[in-house]
Design an enzyme around this catalytic site. Structure first.
Site: not given
Ligand code: GUN
Length: 285
Positions: A51, A95, A118
């Protein structure tokens, strides 16, 4: 059969975001994303690194907050509140999964919905339900981009989603519905699942079981999207679809890896750009 190239579609989205970001920067606006990671989960560390890398590529400011495993709920909440107040941070991503002693719902509810890139906050979930939203959750939004890349019109088609999670299955069904598909949500308790999936023009598998979808469950000429990310009996990465068995029966199929996976980060970049625009009162067409 055509293999949908998630890497290429993802690159196109990221290039579009980069070009728009370059224009936005001329007006003095720099999109900023804060990524919070708690603990040492190796998979999460890889996702977070990717990211950050994507942010750099499209020209965003990004800041990583790596908190120790023993962080308290109060400390995590305080960080989110600080980030909510910062003008230079447009998007906040925590996350998941969090260590067991922390409550992810509490954190999600605390993120200002306008910074919730998200789209996990109940306000954003509700906005999606009524079709009036700023952000779409990254994985379902990425799946829609992949479907669009095939040129297949969703309108009036029968779409079947396998899986009903809040992050993928439920919003996925809603996005397909917004494009006028006739949508059926199925899950692990669904009776006669194979009969239902075999009627699908568009089949989205998000059930989390390795090679669960076999050829007999797929309609001839269907578009098959595989959201799964599993390990097979040899420890090799594989999806929810038995790719080798299904590929010759469908018109389009996504591989794992290289299908839905690369789209998730691209859509996160798109959401962060949208967040920066909305927070600066710039129209988001
Ligand atoms: N963990 C696995 N996929 C995601 C996601 O799309 N967003 C977040 N914040 N954590 C994750």
């Amino acid at each position: 059969m055509n293999i949908i190239d998630g890497k290429a579609v993802s690159k196109a989205v990221r290039e579009r975001v980069a070009a728009e970001t370059a224009e936005l920067k001329k007006t003095g606006i720099m999109p900023g994303l804060a990524v919070i990671i708690v603990g040492e989960d190796p998979a999460s560390q890889v996702y977070v690194r990717n990211k950050e890398k994507a942010c750099e590529e499209v020209g965003f400011y990004s800041e990583k907050f790596a908190l120790p495993e023993n962080t308290t709920q109060q400390e995590l909440n305080a960080l989110v509140q600080q980030l909510n107040a910062r003008k230079d941070i447009n998007g906040i991503l925590c996350q998941l999964p969090l260590p067991k002693h922390l409550d992810d719902k509490e954190v999600i509810n605390l993120i200002n919905p306008i910074k919730d890139v998200d789209a996990f906050h109940p306000v954003n979930v509700g906005a999606i339900m009524i079709g009036d939203y700023n952000f779409l959750p990254c994985t379902p939004a990425g799946v829609m981009e992949l479907i669009h890349s095939t040129g297949v019109d969703v309108c009036g088609k029968k779409a079947v989603v396998i899986g009903r999670s809040n992050i993928v299955g439920k919003p996925m069904a809603m996005l397909l519905l917004h494009e006028n598909a006739t949508v059926e949500i199925t899950h692990s308790r669904t009776q006669n699942l194979s009969e239902i999936t075999a009627g699908a023009d568009i089949l989205v598998a998000a059930i989390g079981r390795a090679k669960f979808v076999t050829a007999d469950m797929v309609k001839e000429g269907a578009v098959v999207i595989d959201v799964g990310m599993n390990r097979d009996e040899n420890g090799k990465l594989c999806g929810d679809v038995d790719f080798e068995g299904v590929k010759d029966k469908c018109s389009y199929i996504t591989p794992v890896p290289g299908g839905v996976g690369p789209m998730t980060i691209a859509m996160l970049m798109q959401n962060t750009l949208t967040a920066a625009k909305v927070q600066n009162d710039i129209g988001n067409e």
